[in-house]
Write an enzyme that holds these catalytic residues in place. Structure first.
Site, PDB file in Angstrom:
ATOM      1  N   LEU A 218       0.859  -1.185   0.000  1.00 17.88           N
ATOM      2  CA  LEU A 218       0.000   0.000   0.000  1.00 17.88           C
ATOM      3  C   LEU A 218       0.891   1.229   0.000  1.00 17.88           C
ATOM      4  O   LEU A 218       1.909   1.269   0.706  1.00 17.88           O
ATOM      5  CB  LEU A 218      -0.899   0.026   1.237  1.00 17.88           C
ATOM      6  CG  LEU A 218      -2.212  -0.761   1.213  1.00 17.88           C
ATOM      7  CD1 LEU A 218      -2.909  -0.635   2.560  1.00 17.88           C
ATOM      8  CD2 LEU A 218      -3.127  -0.295   0.101  1.00 17.88           C
ATOM      9  N   ASP A 219       0.517   2.253  -0.769  1.00 18.96           N
ATOM     10  CA  ASP A 219       1.262   3.513  -0.763  1.00 18.96           C
ATOM     11  C   ASP A 219       1.269   4.098   0.647  1.00 18.96           C
ATOM     12  O   ASP A 219       0.330   3.872   1.430  1.00 18.96           O
ATOM     13  CB  ASP A 219       0.610   4.522  -1.713  1.00 18.96           C
ATOM     14  CG  ASP A 219       0.730   4.119  -3.177  1.00 18.96           C
ATOM     15  OD1 ASP A 219       1.671   3.371  -3.505  1.00 18.96           O
ATOM     16  OD2 ASP A 219      -0.116   4.559  -3.972  1.00 18.96           O
ATOM     17  N   PRO A 220       2.296   4.874   0.989  1.00 15.22           N
ATOM     18  CA  PRO A 220       2.353   5.480   2.339  1.00 15.22           C
ATOM     19  C   PRO A 220       1.098   6.277   2.706  1.00 15.22           C
ATOM     20  O   PRO A 220       0.665   6.242   3.863  1.00 15.22           O
ATOM     21  CB  PRO A 220       3.589   6.378   2.255  1.00 15.22           C
ATOM     22  CG  PRO A 220       4.476   5.697   1.272  1.00 15.22           C
ATOM     23  CD  PRO A 220       3.541   5.128   0.232  1.00 15.22           C
TER      24      PRO A 220
END
Length: 300
Positions: free
Chosen positions: A46-48
């Site tokens: 997952l992206d930050p």
């Protein structure tokens, strides 16, 4: 003599409801430290800035990671119309703007072209490798890349809400390798108004749901205490979307040794399944003529 692994031989899943502002690798490292686990991994980055379910595998559960990676996943996200950004989300620099705004009917009509088997070009800021380097590292250095389009299966993509003319909330169920940011980018282009993701949440991934997730605060509170094992889900949960076959006593012995073993039950020849004995997972593999041919053996 084989080297001894540091840490505890703990096996299972920690289903984290990831907050914004932390990367997936950082979550895995935190969980591994908190459980003092010998081995850890995760099933789908997952992206930050994204939130939602991040399934962290510990010990033997890491052998199930490919199963979860291949499973369908559900994302809910908001598209901000009127601007294209370098990262296809709100964190990137604005590259281009537009005053055009689509109607609800125009959005619904455009979404039809994003369902089924589609070809998708990953964002410039992504984990795709280019000549051995990650695209996000090259992007930070100012390198513009011509990334190849990749196939993606989109099971469903629907308009869920329209808070205002500048935003639309969508829900997408897709297969492995999907970039929600690329969907927002390409949808904005098709609609002639440009677009990027302003927030993103993964609602579920295979058998794991965000509603089951524990928080980073819970993990930190119980870190390195006996009570932390309360946050651990069984390895078998990661196999819930595959058929379970019961091994015979003789089959269980053979499977434990990495050999094809007799199982009870019947599924189509060649289908992927897992075998259990007395409720414990033994192996993951392919069903062939009354036997499971293992590709992964669990040492539980």
């Amino acid at each position: 003599m084989a080297r001894m692994r540091k840490g505890r031989p703990v096996h299972g899943w920690v289903i984290v409801d990831k907050p914004a502002g932390i990367g997936s690798t950082d979550v895995v490292n935190k969980v591994k430290w908190a459980f003092q686990a010998q081995k850890a991994g995760h099933a789908g980055t997952l992206d930050p800035d994204a939130t939602g379910v991040l399934a962290v595998a510990l010990g033997e559960a890491t052998k199930c990671v490919p199963v979860i990676a291949d499973a369908l996943k559900c994302y809910r996200f908001r598209v901000a119309f009127g601007a294209a950004t370098a990262s296809d989300d709100a964190a990137g620099a604005v590259l281009e703007t537009s005053d055009a705004r689509p109607s609800d009917d125009e959005i619904r009509a455009a979404l039809a072209g994003f369902r089924g088997e589609i070809m998708q070009v990953p964002p410039q800021v992504s984990a795709v490798k280019v000549d051995g380097e990650r695209a996000y590292d090259l992007a930070r250095e100012g390198v513009a890349m011509d990334l190849a389009a990749r196939p993606l299966w989109v099971e469903s993509l629907e308009l869920i809400a329209r808070p205002d003319e500048d935003h639309a909330e969508l829900e997408m169920v897709c297969g492995k390798g999907g970039y929600v940011r690329a969907v927002a980018r390409d949808l904005g282009r098709v609609l002639g108004c440009l677009g990027h993701v302003s927030w993103l949440r993964r609602e579920w991934s295979g058998p794991f749901e965000a509603g089951q997730g524990v928080t980073m605060a819970q993990i930190e509170e119980l870190a390195r205490t006996p009570e932390i094992d309360r946050l651990l889900a069984p390895l078998e949960l990661g196999l819930a979307d595959l058929p379970e076959l019961k091994a015979t006593p003789e089959g269980a012995v053979r499977l434990k040794n990495g050999n094809p073993g007799q199982v009870l039950g019947h599924i189509p020849y060649g289908d992927e399944a897992w075998a259990s004995f007395d409720g414990t997972a033994l192996a993951l593999g392919r069903y062939m003529g009354g036997e499971l041919h293992p590709s992964r053996v669990f040492n539980l």
